[in-house]
Design an enzyme around this catalytic site. Structure first.
Site, PDB file in Angstrom:
ATOM      1  N   GLY A   1      34.792  40.434  45.135  1.00 17.14           N
ATOM      2  CA  GLY A   1      35.567  40.980  44.185  1.00 17.14           C
ATOM      3  C   GLY A   1      35.407  40.681  42.686  1.00 17.14           C
ATOM      4  O   GLY A   1      35.922  40.185  41.699  1.00 17.14           O
TER       5      GLY A   1
ATOM      6  N   HIS B   1      47.427  48.365  59.009  1.00 18.63           N
ATOM      7  CA  HIS B   1      46.542  48.603  57.902  1.00 18.63           C
ATOM      8  C   HIS B   1      47.392  47.991  56.615  1.00 18.63           C
ATOM      9  O   HIS B   1      46.883  47.217  55.736  1.00 18.63           O
ATOM     10  CB  HIS B   1      45.912  49.766  57.788  1.00 18.63           C
TER      11      HIS B   1
ATOM     12  N   TYR C   1      38.243  54.710  57.326  1.00 22.40           N
ATOM     13  CA  TYR C   1      36.974  54.336  56.572  1.00 22.40           C
ATOM     14  C   TYR C   1      35.993  55.447  56.677  1.00 22.40           C
ATOM     15  O   TYR C   1      35.289  55.740  57.837  1.00 22.40           O
ATOM     16  CB  TYR C   1      36.160  53.193  57.011  1.00 22.40           C
TER      17      TYR C   1
ATOM     18  N   SER D   1      37.352  42.055  50.637  1.00 21.60           N
ATOM     19  CA  SER D   1      36.857  42.177  49.154  1.00 21.60           C
ATOM     20  C   SER D   1      36.511  40.655  48.751  1.00 21.60           C
ATOM     21  O   SER D   1      36.983  40.283  47.579  1.00 21.60           O
ATOM     22  CB  SER D   1      37.414  42.905  48.092  1.00 21.60           C
ATOM     23  N   PRO D   2      35.981  39.868  49.346  1.00 25.32           N
ATOM     24  CA  PRO D   2      35.890  38.337  49.084  1.00 25.32           C
ATOM     25  C   PRO D   2      35.065  38.122  47.987  1.00 25.32           C
ATOM     26  O   PRO D   2      35.207  37.302  47.388  1.00 25.32           O
ATOM     27  CB  PRO D   2      35.325  37.679  50.292  1.00 25.32           C
TER      28      PRO D   2
ATOM     29  N   ALA E   1      26.412  36.847  36.399  1.00 27.55           N
ATOM     30  CA  ALA E   1      25.333  36.221  35.816  1.00 27.55           C
ATOM     31  C   ALA E   1      25.580  36.013  34.232  1.00 27.55           C
ATOM     32  O   ALA E   1      25.176  36.734  33.424  1.00 27.55           O
ATOM     33  CB  ALA E   1      24.156  36.952  35.821  1.00 27.55           C
ATOM     34  N   GLY E   2      26.449  34.903  34.040  1.00 27.04           N
ATOM     35  CA  GLY E   2      26.962  34.579  32.773  1.00 27.04           C
ATOM     36  C   GLY E   2      27.616  35.228  31.596  1.00 27.04           C
ATOM     37  O   GLY E   2      27.149  35.792  30.574  1.00 27.04           O
TER      38      GLY E   2
END
Length: 285
Positions: A210, A127, A53, A207-208, A216-217
Site C-alpha cells: 500500500g 469479490h 484480473y 495490497s499489503p 525511503a525517508g
C-alpha cells in the site's frame, strides 16, 4: 516455510497475489510463469487470483488461465491452494463493474472451474458486494456452490463486520476467509481483522504494501518501516510483511508480484523477527 490455516487447508504464511501479472503494466508471459514457479520453489502454497484480473473484458479470465498453465507444468504443484473470486468484471473498455447476482456467480464459478482445470475450486471468494443485489442473495449462491461440491472452501472480500457475520451465518459457520485491504497506509479494516481472529477465519490483506515502496525517508507513514528495515538489513516490504504476520495468527498476506525476485523477497519475511519495541513503533506509524 511457516504455515497458517484457511479453513481446513494448511497454507504457506505468505501467498502470491497474481493480479499484477494480468493487468496494466504486466510482464510478458515467460516472466509471469517464472514468477509462479519461483513462488512454488520458495514454498508458497497459496496463489490468489480472480476471473476479472485482465486488461479488459475481451480477455476475461486471463490470470486464472495463466496460473493453470504454470501449475500444469509442475509436478510439485498439487499442494498449491488456488483462491479465485467472482462477482467483479472488467468491461471492453477496461473499466470495472459488479455483478453479484446468484446467476452470474454460479456461471462465473463454472467458467473458473474450466479455466483452472479442476473439479472443485480450493477457495472461492465473493469479490465485492454489489449494491444492486441483496448481499444475502449473493452469499446464498456461494453457499450453494459449497453444498454442491463445486468449491472446497468459501470466502468473501471487501466486507464489513456485519457482512462477515451474515456470510458466516448463511454458510453455516463455514466461512474460511475474508480478503480486505490492509496495509501501513490503510488500517481501517482493523475491526474486520479482530472479528476474523475471534471467529477463527483467515484474513487475507490485499495490497499489503500500500505505498511502502515510497518508504525511503519522506517523513511519511512509511518512514518507520524504512528505519526498521535498515536496522535488519532487509527491505521495507519485508518489514511490512513481518509486521502483518505478527499482528494476528489469522493473517495471511498475499503480496502482489510479477518478478521471481520479489516473491522470493516476500517469502523471506516469514523468517524476520521484529522486537516488541519495533512492532509498537510500526503500529504507531
Amino acid at each position: 516455510m511457516k504455515t497458517r490455516r484457511i479453513g481446513t487447508a494448511e497454507v504457506s504464511a505468505i501467498g502470491l497475489g497474481a493480479m499484477p501479472m494480468s493487468i496494466e503494466g504486466r510482464p510478458d508471459e515467460s516472466r509471469s510463469l517464472a514468477t509462479i514457479h519461483a513462488a512454488i520453489d520458495a514454498g508458497v502454497t497459496l496463489i490468489d487470483t480472480a476471473d476479472a484480473y485482465s486488461l479488459n473484458g475481451g480477455e476475461h479470465g486471463h490470470n486464472e488461465a495463466l496460473i493453470a498453465k504454470a501449475l500444469a507444468s509442475r509436478s510439485d504443484s498439487s499442494e498449491v491452494l488456488v483462491a479465485t473470486k467472482g462477482g467483479h468484471l472488467r468491461l471492453a473498455d477496461g473499466t470495472w463493474t459488479l455483478d453479484g447476482s446468484p446467476e452470474h456467480l454460479k456461471a462465473a464459478c463454472e467458467a473458473s472451474l474450466s479455466r483452472l482445470g479442476v473439479e472443485a475450486i480450493g477457495l472461492y471468494q465473493f469479490h465485492r458486494p454489489d449494491p444492486k443485489v441483496p448481499y444475502e442473495e449473493s452469499i446464498g449462491a456461494i453457499r450453494d456452490l459449497l453444498d454442491e461440491g463445486k468449491i472446497q472452501r468459501a470466502g468473501t472480500s471487501n466486507a464489513n463486520p456485519e457482512q462477515i457475520r451474515v456470510t458466516n451465518d448463511i454458510l453455516g459457520g463455514r466461512l474460511a476467509s475474508v480478503q480486505n485491504q490492509f496495509s501501513p497506509a490503510f488500517r481501517s479494516s482493523e475491526p474486520e481483522l479482530e472479528l476474523c481472529e475471534e471467529l477463527g477465519i483467515a484474513f487475507l490483506p490485499w495490497s499489503p504494501f500500500g505505498g511502502i515502496t515510497k518508504a525511503a525517508g519522506f517523513g511519511s507513514t512509511f518512514a518507520p518501516f524504512a528505519k526498521v528495515a535498515g536496522a535488519h538489513g532487509v527491505s521495507p516490504q519485508e518489514v511490512c510483511l513481518a509486521w502483518l504476520l505478527a499482528k494476528s495468527p489469522v493473517m495471511v498476506p498475499i503480496p502482489g508480484s510479477s518478478r521471481p525476485e520479489t516473491i522470493r523477497s516476500s517469502v523471506s519475511a516469514t523468517e524476520l523477527v521484529l522486537s516488541a519495541d519495533e512492532l509498537a513503533e510500526l503500529d504507531a506509524a
